[in-house]
Write a protein that holds these residues in place. Structure first.
Motif, PDB file in Angstrom:
ATOM      1  N   TYR A  49       6.604   5.788  34.268  1.00  9.17           N
ATOM      2  CA  TYR A  49       6.109   6.155  32.987  1.00  9.17           C
ATOM      3  C   TYR A  49       5.024   6.932  32.865  1.00  9.17           C
ATOM      4  CZ  TYR A  49      10.092   3.184  31.914  1.00  9.17           C
ATOM      5  OH  TYR A  49      11.340   2.659  31.584  1.00  9.17           O
ATOM      6  N   LEU A  50       3.731   6.289  33.819  1.00 14.63           N
ATOM      7  CA  LEU A  50       2.570   6.943  33.840  1.00 14.63           C
ATOM      8  C   LEU A  50       2.478   8.268  34.519  1.00 14.63           C
ATOM      9  CD1 LEU A  50       0.258   3.821  34.777  1.00 14.63           C
ATOM     10  CD2 LEU A  50       0.367   4.949  32.603  1.00 14.63           C
ATOM     11  N   VAL A  51       3.495   8.661  35.392  1.00 12.98           N
ATOM     12  CA  VAL A  51       3.400   9.814  35.926  1.00 12.98           C
ATOM     13  C   VAL A  51       4.075  10.906  34.895  1.00 12.98           C
ATOM     14  CG1 VAL A  51       4.754  11.154  37.604  1.00 12.98           C
ATOM     15  CG2 VAL A  51       3.688   9.268  38.280  1.00 12.98           C
TER      16      VAL A  51
ATOM     17  N   MET B  29       3.333  15.314  31.078  1.00 12.53           N
ATOM     18  CA  MET B  29       3.254  15.874  29.719  1.00 12.53           C
ATOM     19  C   MET B  29       1.884  16.422  29.412  1.00 12.53           C
ATOM     20  SD  MET B  29       6.113  13.292  28.041  1.00 12.53           S
ATOM     21  CE  MET B  29       5.188  13.185  26.466  1.00 12.53           C
ATOM     22  N   GLY B  30       0.893  15.402  29.706  1.00  9.37           N
ATOM     23  CA  GLY B  30      -0.452  15.919  29.357  1.00  9.37           C
ATOM     24  C   GLY B  30      -0.890  16.772  30.149  1.00  9.37           C
TER      25      GLY B  30
ATOM     26  N   GLY C 181      -9.045  17.806  23.628  1.00 13.62           N
ATOM     27  CA  GLY C 181      -9.926  17.365  22.817  1.00 13.62           C
ATOM     28  C   GLY C 181      -9.158  16.308  21.693  1.00 13.62           C
ATOM     29  N   GLN C 182      -8.027  16.576  21.569  1.00 18.75           N
ATOM     30  CA  GLN C 182      -7.026  15.655  20.744  1.00 18.75           C
ATOM     31  C   GLN C 182      -6.713  14.273  21.631  1.00 18.75           C
ATOM     32  OE1 GLN C 182      -6.391  16.089  17.475  1.00 18.75           O
ATOM     33  NE2 GLN C 182      -7.889  17.577  17.431  1.00 18.75           N
ATOM     34  N   LEU C 183      -6.711  14.348  22.821  1.00 18.72           N
ATOM     35  CA  LEU C 183      -6.349  13.348  23.840  1.00 18.72           C
ATOM     36  C   LEU C 183      -7.442  12.376  23.919  1.00 18.72           C
ATOM     37  CD1 LEU C 183      -4.069  15.069  26.250  1.00 18.72           C
ATOM     38  CD2 LEU C 183      -3.308  14.011  24.258  1.00 18.72           C
ATOM     39  N   VAL C 184      -8.838  12.739  23.942  1.00 22.49           N
ATOM     40  CA  VAL C 184      -9.855  12.059  24.366  1.00 22.49           C
ATOM     41  C   VAL C 184     -10.154  10.715  23.553  1.00 22.49           C
ATOM     42  CG1 VAL C 184     -12.434  12.148  24.915  1.00 22.49           C
ATOM     43  CG2 VAL C 184     -10.901  14.029  25.212  1.00 22.49           C
ATOM     44  N   LEU C 185     -10.621   9.768  24.135  1.00 20.22           N
ATOM     45  CA  LEU C 185     -10.600   8.462  23.576  1.00 20.22           C
ATOM     46  C   LEU C 185     -12.091   8.441  23.082  1.00 20.22           C
ATOM     47  CD1 LEU C 185      -9.978   5.628  22.792  1.00 20.22           C
ATOM     48  CD2 LEU C 185     -10.870   4.782  25.133  1.00 20.22           C
ATOM     49  N   ASP C 186     -12.234   8.883  21.727  1.00 19.75           N
ATOM     50  CA  ASP C 186     -13.498   9.238  20.910  1.00 19.75           C
ATOM     51  C   ASP C 186     -13.568   8.278  20.061  1.00 19.75           C
ATOM     52  OD1 ASP C 186     -15.846  10.005  19.742  1.00 19.75           O
ATOM     53  OD2 ASP C 186     -14.732  11.838  18.861  1.00 19.75           O
ATOM     54  N   PRO C 187     -14.667   7.180  20.295  1.00 15.42           N
ATOM     55  CA  PRO C 187     -14.869   6.132  19.221  1.00 15.42           C
ATOM     56  C   PRO C 187     -14.818   6.467  17.860  1.00 15.42           C
ATOM     57  CG  PRO C 187     -16.063   5.905  21.166  1.00 15.42           C
ATOM     58  CD  PRO C 187     -15.558   7.121  21.313  1.00 15.42           C
TER      59      PRO C 187
ATOM     60  N   LEU D 226      -4.727   8.367  28.029  1.00 12.23           N
ATOM     61  CA  LEU D 226      -3.686   8.033  29.430  1.00 12.23           C
ATOM     62  C   LEU D 226      -3.359   9.318  29.822  1.00 12.23           C
ATOM     63  CD1 LEU D 226      -2.558   4.544  28.617  1.00 12.23           C
ATOM     64  CD2 LEU D 226      -4.490   4.909  30.044  1.00 12.23           C
ATOM     65  N   ALA D 227      -2.953  10.249  28.958  1.00 12.78           N
ATOM     66  CA  ALA D 227      -2.252  11.315  29.171  1.00 12.78           C
ATOM     67  C   ALA D 227      -3.229  12.482  29.763  1.00 12.78           C
ATOM     68  CB  ALA D 227      -1.569  11.915  28.054  1.00 12.78           C
ATOM     69  N   ILE D 228      -4.375  12.248  29.673  1.00  5.67           N
ATOM     70  CA  ILE D 228      -5.404  13.261  30.022  1.00  5.67           C
ATOM     71  C   ILE D 228      -5.180  13.701  31.679  1.00  5.67           C
ATOM     72  CG2 ILE D 228      -7.786  14.094  30.387  1.00  5.67           C
ATOM     73  CD1 ILE D 228      -8.544  12.320  27.937  1.00  5.67           C
ATOM     74  N   PRO D 229      -4.795  14.762  32.146  1.00  2.00           N
ATOM     75  CA  PRO D 229      -4.689  15.078  33.383  1.00  2.00           C
ATOM     76  C   PRO D 229      -5.704  14.560  34.507  1.00  2.00           C
ATOM     77  CG  PRO D 229      -4.313  17.087  32.192  1.00  2.00           C
ATOM     78  CD  PRO D 229      -4.719  15.904  31.175  1.00  2.00           C
ATOM     79  N   MET D 230      -5.427  13.889  35.576  1.00  2.13           N
ATOM     80  CA  MET D 230      -6.370  13.883  36.548  1.00  2.13           C
ATOM     81  C   MET D 230      -6.551  14.964  37.374  1.00  2.13           C
ATOM     82  SD  MET D 230      -5.071   9.893  37.788  1.00  2.13           S
ATOM     83  CE  MET D 230      -3.508  10.262  37.780  1.00  2.13           C
ATOM     84  N   SER D 231      -5.929  15.872  37.276  1.00  2.44           N
ATOM     85  CA  SER D 231      -6.011  17.307  38.093  1.00  2.44           C
ATOM     86  C   SER D 231      -5.733  18.512  37.054  1.00  2.44           C
ATOM     87  CB  SER D 231      -5.268  17.381  39.275  1.00  2.44           C
ATOM     88  OG  SER D 231      -5.538  18.718  39.877  1.00  2.44           O
ATOM     89  N   ASN D 232      -6.617  19.662  37.308  1.00  2.00           N
ATOM     90  CA  ASN D 232      -5.948  20.400  36.429  1.00  2.00           C
ATOM     91  C   ASN D 232      -5.806  21.880  37.293  1.00  2.00           C
ATOM     92  OD1 ASN D 232      -8.756  21.290  37.434  1.00  2.00           O
ATOM     93  ND2 ASN D 232      -9.479  21.701  35.353  1.00  2.00           N
ATOM     94  N   SER D 233      -5.286  21.677  38.395  1.00  2.00           N
ATOM     95  CA  SER D 233      -4.628  22.863  39.356  1.00  2.00           C
ATOM     96  C   SER D 233      -3.554  22.517  39.833  1.00  2.00           C
ATOM     97  CB  SER D 233      -5.832  22.847  40.607  1.00  2.00           C
ATOM     98  OG  SER D 233      -5.661  21.860  41.137  1.00  2.00           O
TER      99      SER D 233
END
Length: 120
Positions: free
Chosen positions: A26-28, A33-34, A46-52, A67-74
């Motif tokens: 599920y996390l993958v 998707m992110g 910017g819509q995914l970031v955890l902004d308090p 949690l959907a923000i990609p850990m890599s962008n390549s």
């Protein structure tokens, strides 16, 4: 045999329904998707970031979507996602679904609380 603290065994007996089998998958999928969303429209991150401030303004979805923000962008994202799945799957086999879910929930709630309390 893994020695487990009694409180975790107590929780497992009473709250086994909380366990999420195949949590790594599920996390993958969430990360993939992110990645696709951000690759298609980079400003979407910017819509995914955890902004308090945004969370306190009513954008509650941010406590999950970060949690959907990609850990890599390549193109290496394939290897990153494979490694994430491999590690999560191995931990689930070693610990069981409940303990992995418990660990994940503690880490996720801790990250959200720290972000909201510290404002970062």
């Amino acid at each position: 045999m893994i020695l487990t603290p009694r409180w975790i065994e107590w929780l497992e007996k009473r709250f086994e329904w909380i366990s999420i089998p195949r949590l790594g998958l599920y996390l993958v999928v969430l990360q993939a998707m992110g990645f696709l969303l951000v690759a298609g429209k980079p400003e979407f991150v910017g819509q995914l970031v955890l902004d308090p401030q945004a969370v306190f303004a009513g954008e509650i979805w941010r406590v999950v979507t970060f949690l959907a923000i990609p850990m890599s962008n390549s193109f290496l994202v394939i290897f990153v996602l494979w490694f994430l799945y491999y590690v999560m799957n191995s931990l689930e086999r070693a610990w069981g679904a409940f303990r992995l879910t418990l660990y994940f929930l503690i880490a996720w709630i801790g990250a959200v609380l720290c972000s909201l309390l510290l404002g970062i």
